[in-house]
Design a protein around this motif. Structure first.
Motif, PDB file in Angstrom:
ATOM      1  N   LEU A  16       0.844  -1.204   0.000  1.00  0.00           N
ATOM      2  CA  LEU A  16       0.000   0.000   0.000  1.00  0.00           C
ATOM      3  C   LEU A  16       0.875   1.249   0.000  1.00  0.00           C
ATOM      4  N   TRP A  17       1.954   1.234   0.768  1.00  0.00           N
ATOM      5  CA  TRP A  17       2.841   2.394   0.852  1.00  0.00           C
ATOM      6  C   TRP A  17       3.900   2.387  -0.254  1.00  0.00           C
ATOM      7  N   ARG A  18       4.143   1.229  -0.808  1.00  0.00           N
ATOM      8  CA  ARG A  18       5.128   1.136  -1.892  1.00  0.00           C
ATOM      9  C   ARG A  18       4.512   1.366  -3.261  1.00  0.00           C
ATOM     10  N   GLY A  19       3.198   1.502  -3.316  1.00  0.00           N
ATOM     11  CA  GLY A  19       2.529   1.787  -4.577  1.00  0.00           C
ATOM     12  C   GLY A  19       2.019   0.571  -5.320  1.00  0.00           C
ATOM     13  N   GLY A  20       2.202  -0.620  -4.792  1.00  0.00           N
ATOM     14  CA  GLY A  20       1.741  -1.819  -5.479  1.00  0.00           C
ATOM     15  C   GLY A  20       0.311  -2.208  -5.144  1.00  0.00           C
ATOM     16  N   LEU A  21      -0.309  -1.477  -4.238  1.00  0.00           N
ATOM     17  CA  LEU A  21      -1.671  -1.780  -3.805  1.00  0.00           C
ATOM     18  C   LEU A  21      -2.396  -0.458  -3.591  1.00  0.00           C
ATOM     19  N   THR A  22      -3.521  -0.286  -4.266  1.00  0.00           N
ATOM     20  CA  THR A  22      -4.265   0.965  -4.113  1.00  0.00           C
ATOM     21  C   THR A  22      -5.217   0.850  -2.923  1.00  0.00           C
ATOM     22  N   PRO A  23      -5.585   1.981  -2.326  1.00  0.00           N
ATOM     23  CA  PRO A  23      -6.565   1.932  -1.229  1.00  0.00           C
ATOM     24  C   PRO A  23      -7.889   1.301  -1.659  1.00  0.00           C
ATOM     25  N   ARG A  24      -8.302   1.552  -2.910  1.00  0.00           N
ATOM     26  CA  ARG A  24      -9.546   0.967  -3.387  1.00  0.00           C
ATOM     27  C   ARG A  24      -9.459  -0.555  -3.439  1.00  0.00           C
ATOM     28  N   ARG A  25      -8.354  -1.063  -3.973  1.00  0.00           N
ATOM     29  CA  ARG A  25      -8.178  -2.519  -4.050  1.00  0.00           C
ATOM     30  C   ARG A  25      -8.105  -3.130  -2.655  1.00  0.00           C
ATOM     31  N   LEU A  26      -7.413  -2.457  -1.747  1.00  0.00           N
ATOM     32  CA  LEU A  26      -7.344  -2.939  -0.366  1.00  0.00           C
ATOM     33  C   LEU A  26      -8.741  -3.027   0.235  1.00  0.00           C
ATOM     34  N   ALA A  27      -9.546  -1.997   0.010  1.00  0.00           N
ATOM     35  CA  ALA A  27     -10.911  -1.994   0.546  1.00  0.00           C
ATOM     36  C   ALA A  27     -11.730  -3.143  -0.033  1.00  0.00           C
ATOM     37  N   VAL A  28     -11.588  -3.402  -1.317  1.00  0.00           N
ATOM     38  CA  VAL A  28     -12.323  -4.501  -1.956  1.00  0.00           C
ATOM     39  C   VAL A  28     -11.887  -5.839  -1.371  1.00  0.00           C
ATOM     40  N   LEU A  29     -10.583  -6.029  -1.227  1.00  0.00           N
ATOM     41  CA  LEU A  29     -10.087  -7.293  -0.684  1.00  0.00           C
ATOM     42  C   LEU A  29     -10.555  -7.514   0.750  1.00  0.00           C
ATOM     43  N   VAL A  30     -10.471  -6.476   1.561  1.00  0.00           N
ATOM     44  CA  VAL A  30     -10.894  -6.597   2.968  1.00  0.00           C
ATOM     45  C   VAL A  30     -12.394  -6.847   3.044  1.00  0.00           C
TER      46      VAL A  30
END
Length: 104
Positions: A16-30
């Protein structure tokens, strides 16, 4: 959440902080973590999957008794207790109102 992301998706939360994961994608996965994930349980989930409910139903069907760990049984008991407590509060309020009318 970090452990669940690694376990279920093979994703490092640090991405998430390195740019390989967007906040939107994180929210979808969670949002779509399984019911038995630590994150869902920590957020108040019961931790039971469909297979758990089906097994509990088999126990109930064969023994006539609900499975003791079935969250539906606990939830029904909690709802029943809440209804009884509410009825008791209403009865006490009504008694207090009647008592105050008598003293007028």
């Amino acid at each position: 959440m970090e452990a669940d992301l690694a376990r279920y998706y093979g994703i490092d939360l640090g991405d998430l902080w390195r740019g390989g994961l967007t906040p939107r994608r994180l929210a979808v996965l969670v949002r779509h973590l399984p019911a038995d994930s630590a994150t869902v349980i920590a957020a108040g989930g019961e931790g039971w999957m469909l297979s758990h409910y089906l097994q509990a139903d088999l126990v109930h069907a064969t023994t006539g008794q609900p499975h003791p760990a079935d969250p539906r049984v606990r939830r029904a008991q909690e709802e029943k207790l809440a209804r009884l407590a509410e009825a008791q509060r209403r009865a006490e309020k009504r008694r207090a109102e009647l008592e105050s009318r008598r003293h007028r």
